[in-house]
Design an enzyme around this catalytic site. Structure first.
Site, PDB file in Angstrom:
ATOM      1  N   LYS A  50       0.846  -1.206   0.000  1.00 38.45           N
ATOM      2  CA  LYS A  50       0.000   0.000   0.000  1.00 38.45           C
ATOM      3  C   LYS A  50       0.877   1.250   0.000  1.00 38.45           C
ATOM      4  O   LYS A  50       0.612   2.206  -0.735  1.00 38.45           O
ATOM      5  CB  LYS A  50      -0.928  -0.002   1.228  1.00 38.45           C
ATOM      6  N   GLN A  94      -4.793  -1.664   9.476  1.00 38.40           N
ATOM      7  CA  GLN A  94      -4.483  -2.947   8.841  1.00 38.40           C
ATOM      8  C   GLN A  94      -4.999  -4.085   9.725  1.00 38.40           C
ATOM      9  O   GLN A  94      -4.634  -4.195  10.888  1.00 38.40           O
ATOM     10  CB  GLN A  94      -2.956  -3.069   8.628  1.00 38.40           C
ATOM     11  N   ASP A 117     -11.491   2.689   3.970  1.00 43.05           N
ATOM     12  CA  ASP A 117     -11.780   1.255   3.854  1.00 43.05           C
ATOM     13  C   ASP A 117     -13.287   0.992   3.965  1.00 43.05           C
ATOM     14  O   ASP A 117     -13.736  -0.130   3.728  1.00 43.05           O
ATOM     15  CB  ASP A 117     -11.056   0.460   4.957  1.00 43.05           C
TER      16      ASP A 117
END
Ligand code: NAD
Length: 281
Positions: A50, A94, A117
């Site tokens: 990422k 994460q 997200d």
């Protein structure tokens, strides 16, 4: 029939290029904060990917790494600080987090307009009411891939295998918003092969290596494989690619299918969040 192979790697590369062109015209760089706790090896690779992809498109990516004993309150305090930082446009955590941490509590702390997200409850509601500015990166990437091979999804029967909050459920919502007839299946579903056989579109997201066999697939169906499982150092999808490719109309490989799209969509969401925040100032 041999299926058309949907090259997620190439499609994601093109998307990142287009995004970089747009970001290049902006007066400041969008900024993404990545929070990671612990030392999970796979997470480390995902975080690194990422960071690298963000840098490539002109998104500043800052990593906040905690050791695995971190207190939940420390992560929540950081998120509060990032929520108030006008230079930060997107915040992600994460997953998975170390077991003593409550992921749902932590994710809920992220301000909605920075939740790139889209894991917060309010983002789920927005998706199911078809009012979302962006949705979770993996299902959004799958939808993008589907649209490269199907011009109009309306009325198609889509079978989603898996009902997780981060893949199966948002995937089903997105397909419903495209006017598909959606069947959501899961580990307790009876007659799964028969149900899958009725699908025009199959999205497999169950983490069961090579589970979906060619006998399950209607000739010409489009098959998207989200699954990634490492067995003896080799990555497998949920679909038995070698045999299903002889029946399907189009299919994604693993690796090189959905995975690269997830990262590209996360970056796209960060850019959208940046634009929304810029326009609301
Ligand atoms: P999860 O474990 O949270 O959920 C799995 C789902 O599959 C559950 O709803 C479960 O009911 C269902 N399931 C399990 N066994 C089944 C079976 N035998 N038959 C039918 N359904 C079954 O997993 P997840 O987070 O949704 O991820 C699913 C897979 O996708 C995993 O392999 C994961 O690594 C992968 N993944 C890939 C990406 C990517 O970017 N490519 C992103 C997220 C997840």
């Amino acid at each position: 029939m041999t299926a058309r192979i949907i090259d997620g790697k190439e499609i994601a590369k093109k998307l990142r290029y287009e995004l970089a062109q747009k970001i290049d015209k902006e007066p400041v760089h969008p900024r993404l904060a990545v929070i990671w706790a612990g030392d999970n090896e796979a997470s480390q690779i995902y975080v690194r990917n990422k960071q690298k992809a963000a840098q490539e498109v002109g998104i500043d990516c800052e990593l906040f790494h905690f050791d695995k004993e971190v207190a939940e309150s420390d992560i929540i305090a950081l998120i509060h600080r990032l929520n108030h930082d006008q230079l930060v446009h997107g915040i992600i955590v994460q997953l998975p987090l170390p077991e003593h941490l409550n992921s749902k509590n932590i994710l809920e702390t992220i301000q909605a307009d920075k939740d790139v997200d889209a894991f917060k409850m309010v983002m789920t509601g927005a998706l199911w009411q078809n009012r979302a500015s962006w949705t979770s990166a993996t299902p959004e990437g799958v939808l993008y891939l589907l649209k490269t091979v199907i011009s109009d999804l309306s009325g198609m029967h889509a079978v989603v295998i898996g009902r997780s909050d981060i893949v199966g459920k948002p995937m089903s919502g997105l397909l419903l918003n495209e006017d598909c007839t959606v069947t959501i299946t899961h580990s307790k579903t009876k007659n799964l092969p028969e149900i899958v056989k009725t699908a025009d579109i199959v999205v497999a997201a169950c983490g069961q290596p090579k589970m979906v066999k060619k006998e399950w697939i209607k000739a010409g169906a489009v098959v998207i494989d989200v699954g990634i499982t490492k067995v003896d150092g080799v990555l497998y999808g949920d679909v038995d690619f070698e045999e299903v490719k002889n029946v399907a109309g189009a299919i994604t490989p693993v690796p090189g299918g959905v995975g690269p799209m997830t990262v590209a969509m996360l970056l796209k969401n960060t850019y959208t969040a940046y634009l929304k925040q810029k326009n609301s100032l």
